[in-house]
Design an enzyme around this catalytic site. Structure first.
Site, PDB file in Angstrom:
ATOM      1  N   GLY A  14      -5.282  -8.000   7.167  1.00  0.00           N
ATOM      2  CA  GLY A  14      -4.132  -8.871   6.922  1.00  0.00           C
ATOM      3  C   GLY A  14      -3.199  -8.388   5.820  1.00  0.00           C
ATOM      4  O   GLY A  14      -2.413  -9.184   5.284  1.00  0.00           O
ATOM      5  N   LYS A  37       6.111   1.202   3.255  1.00  0.00           N
ATOM      6  CA  LYS A  37       4.864   1.504   3.960  1.00  0.00           C
ATOM      7  C   LYS A  37       4.986   3.005   4.171  1.00  0.00           C
ATOM      8  O   LYS A  37       5.473   3.455   5.215  1.00  0.00           O
ATOM      9  CB  LYS A  37       4.795   0.722   5.282  1.00  0.00           C
ATOM     10  CG  LYS A  37       3.678   1.134   6.212  1.00  0.00           C
ATOM     11  CD  LYS A  37       2.386   0.405   5.956  1.00  0.00           C
ATOM     12  CE  LYS A  37       1.266   0.946   6.835  1.00  0.00           C
ATOM     13  NZ  LYS A  37       0.018   0.207   6.721  1.00  0.00           N
ATOM     14  N   GLU A 117       2.640  -1.222   0.869  1.00  0.00           N
ATOM     15  CA  GLU A 117       1.408  -1.422   1.642  1.00  0.00           C
ATOM     16  C   GLU A 117       0.762  -0.069   1.893  1.00  0.00           C
ATOM     17  O   GLU A 117       1.402   0.858   2.399  1.00  0.00           O
ATOM     18  CB  GLU A 117       1.680  -2.115   2.996  1.00  0.00           C
ATOM     19  CG  GLU A 117       0.354  -2.307   3.755  1.00  0.00           C
ATOM     20  CD  GLU A 117       0.484  -2.898   5.170  1.00  0.00           C
ATOM     21  OE1 GLU A 117       1.485  -3.571   5.464  1.00  0.00           O
ATOM     22  OE2 GLU A 117      -0.451  -2.675   5.965  1.00  0.00           O
ATOM     23  N   ASN A 177      -8.365 -13.826   3.457  1.00  0.00           N
ATOM     24  CA  ASN A 177      -7.464 -14.133   4.574  1.00  0.00           C
ATOM     25  C   ASN A 177      -8.237 -14.422   5.861  1.00  0.00           C
ATOM     26  O   ASN A 177      -9.010 -13.591   6.328  1.00  0.00           O
ATOM     27  CB  ASN A 177      -6.539 -12.924   4.764  1.00  0.00           C
ATOM     28  CG  ASN A 177      -5.576 -13.124   5.906  1.00  0.00           C
ATOM     29  OD1 ASN A 177      -5.067 -14.226   6.116  1.00  0.00           O
ATOM     30  ND2 ASN A 177      -5.319 -12.062   6.646  1.00  0.00           N
ATOM     31  N   GLN A 178      -7.955 -15.589   6.433  1.00  0.00           N
ATOM     32  CA  GLN A 178      -8.592 -15.955   7.710  1.00  0.00           C
ATOM     33  C   GLN A 178      -7.884 -15.251   8.856  1.00  0.00           C
ATOM     34  O   GLN A 178      -6.870 -15.742   9.343  1.00  0.00           O
ATOM     35  CB  GLN A 178      -8.514 -17.470   7.921  1.00  0.00           C
ATOM     36  CG  GLN A 178      -9.686 -18.194   7.339  1.00  0.00           C
ATOM     37  CD  GLN A 178      -9.593 -19.701   7.619  1.00  0.00           C
ATOM     38  OE1 GLN A 178      -8.610 -20.219   8.126  1.00  0.00           O
ATOM     39  NE2 GLN A 178     -10.637 -20.408   7.268  1.00  0.00           N
TER      40      GLN A 178
HETATM   41  N1  LIG Z   1      -3.826 -15.484   8.335  1.00  0.00           N
HETATM   42  C1  LIG Z   1      -3.696 -15.024   9.582  1.00  0.00           C
HETATM   43  N2  LIG Z   1      -3.534 -15.882  10.623  1.00  0.00           N
HETATM   44  C2  LIG Z   1      -3.398 -15.428  11.886  1.00  0.00           C
HETATM   45  N3  LIG Z   1      -3.433 -14.115  12.227  1.00  0.00           N
HETATM   46  C3  LIG Z   1      -3.592 -13.215  11.245  1.00  0.00           C
HETATM   47  C4  LIG Z   1      -3.737 -13.609   9.884  1.00  0.00           C
HETATM   48  N4  LIG Z   1      -3.874 -12.492   9.131  1.00  0.00           N
HETATM   49  C5  LIG Z   1      -3.833 -11.462   9.987  1.00  0.00           C
HETATM   50  N5  LIG Z   1      -3.671 -11.889  11.236  1.00  0.00           N
HETATM   51  C6  LIG Z   1      -3.575 -11.044  12.457  1.00  0.00           C
HETATM   52  O1  LIG Z   1      -4.606 -10.063  12.361  1.00  0.00           O
HETATM   53  C7  LIG Z   1      -4.128  -8.788  12.766  1.00  0.00           C
HETATM   54  C8  LIG Z   1      -4.262  -7.807  11.603  1.00  0.00           C
HETATM   55  O2  LIG Z   1      -3.408  -8.246  10.555  1.00  0.00           O
HETATM   56  P1  LIG Z   1      -2.472  -7.225   9.774  1.00  0.00           P
HETATM   57  O3  LIG Z   1      -1.735  -6.358  10.724  1.00  0.00           O
HETATM   58  O4  LIG Z   1      -1.691  -8.013   8.805  1.00  0.00           O
HETATM   59  O5  LIG Z   1      -3.600  -6.357   9.046  1.00  0.00           O
HETATM   60  P2  LIG Z   1      -3.438  -5.021   8.187  1.00  0.00           P
HETATM   61  O6  LIG Z   1      -4.510  -5.030   7.174  1.00  0.00           O
HETATM   62  O7  LIG Z   1      -2.055  -4.910   7.728  1.00  0.00           O
HETATM   63  O8  LIG Z   1      -3.746  -3.912   9.304  1.00  0.00           O
HETATM   64  P3  LIG Z   1      -3.474  -2.323   9.182  1.00  0.00           P
HETATM   65  O9  LIG Z   1      -4.691  -1.734   8.552  1.00  0.00           O
HETATM   66  O10 LIG Z   1      -3.313  -1.921  10.629  1.00  0.00           O
HETATM   67  O11 LIG Z   1      -2.230  -2.111   8.391  1.00  0.00           O
HETATM   68  C9  LIG Z   1      -2.678  -8.990  13.224  1.00  0.00           C
HETATM   69  O12 LIG Z   1      -2.659  -9.213  14.607  1.00  0.00           O
HETATM   70  C10 LIG Z   1      -2.264 -10.259  12.486  1.00  0.00           C
HETATM   71  O13 LIG Z   1      -1.257 -10.987  13.157  1.00  0.00           O
HETATM   72 MG   LIG Z   2      -0.697  -3.362   8.039  1.00  0.00          MG
END
Ligand SMILES: Nc1ncnc2c1ncn2[C@@H]1O[C@H](COP(=O)(O)OP(=O)(O)OP(=O)(O)O)[C@@H](O)[C@H]1O
Ligand SMILES: [Mg+2]
Length: 223
Positions: A14, A37, A117, A177-178
């Site tokens: 997340g 990013k 990020e 984060n959920q």
């Molecule tokens: N609080 C939340 N509620 C609903 N969906 C979420 C939540 N947090 C993350 N997600 C979903 O989980 C998935 C992963 O989230 P996100 O892309 O933000 O992770 P990340 O850590 O940035 O991933 P990466 O390592 O690919 O950059 C996405 O589909 C996002 O929409």
């Molecule tokens: Mg990401």
């Protein structure tokens, strides 16, 4: 220049979701937000074109409401869904940590609030011989750790924080984060983490607007 390096205990925990919430909250509090990013993998190739779509960078740029080009936000893009270091090797063009460092700061002004990020987790390889941890340390920015709220979160959080402490990196806080609907009624990672950590832990619930605690954090950071 003020800023935060957003990292995670893993990929898909997340970081972008929280980065988007943060960018919007900072803007609502009068900040000019810049986002970077510097490298993104797993980019989709647009049909009939050579252009790679960096979906994280696109989301962050929209949330920040900036006119920076996508090339400025995310200059290094790769199609294979692997670590940036590996993707660059596959492209036969190793990525230097100095180039990522420069990309994070390029065009950012002293009055801007910079959100960076990383890619993957805190110890994921991000450039030739370098981890996300090395980029964060080089930039000297405080770190925000995003953790997926599931079984194992305490272990992953404590490991990541020990790694940050080893490098002398300041931890701004932890976002639990959920990423999915909670299914285990016995799990209370928030209470557990608060017992183990001096750093603040906030909870971001599934599919919800930014946690009100995030706004409180931002207001505190901005003094
Ligand atoms: N609080 C939340 N509620 C609903 N969906 C979420 C939540 N947090 C993350 N997600 C979903 O989980 C998935 C992963 O989230 P996100 O892309 O933000 O992770 P990340 O850590 O940035 O991933 P990466 O390592 O690919 O950059 C996405 O589909 C996002 O929409
Ligand atoms: Mg990401």
């Amino acid at each position: 220049m003020r800023g935060i390096f957003i990292t995670g205990t893993d990929t898909a925990v997340g970081k972008t979701t929280i980065g988007v919430h943060l960018a919007k909250t900072l803007r609502q509090n009068g900040q000019r937000v810049r986002v970077r990013k510097p490298v993104e993998t797993g980019c989709e190739r647009l049909a009939g074109s050579d252009a790679l779509q960096p979906s994280d960078a696109i989301q962050l740029r929209a949330a920040a409401g900036i006119t920076d080009t996508l090339d400025a936000v995310c200059p290094y893009r790769y199609e294979p869904p692997v670590s940036p270091e590996w993707a660059a090797r596959l492209a036969n063009c190793p990525l230097a940590i100095g180039d990522l460092h420069a990309a994070c700061l390029d065009g950012v002004g002293s009055d801007d609030f910079l959100l960076v990020e990383g890619a993957g987790g805190f110890y994921s390889p991000i450039a030739q011989g370098a981890l996300n941890a090395d980029l964060a340390a080089g930039l000297g920015m405080p770190v925000l750790l995003v953790v997926a709220d599931r079984l194992g979160a305490v272990n992953q959080t404590l490991l990541a924080i020990e790694a940050m402490e080893m490098r002398g990196l300041p931890l701004m806080g932890v976002v639990l984060n959920q990423v999915a609907q909670p299914e285990n009624p016995f799990l209370d990672n928030h209470a557990e983490l608060q017992r183990w950590l001096a750093a603040p832990v906030i909870h971001q619930t599934y599919n919800s607007p930014a946690s009100p605690q995030l706004t409180q954090w931002v207001q505190k950071w901005l003094g």
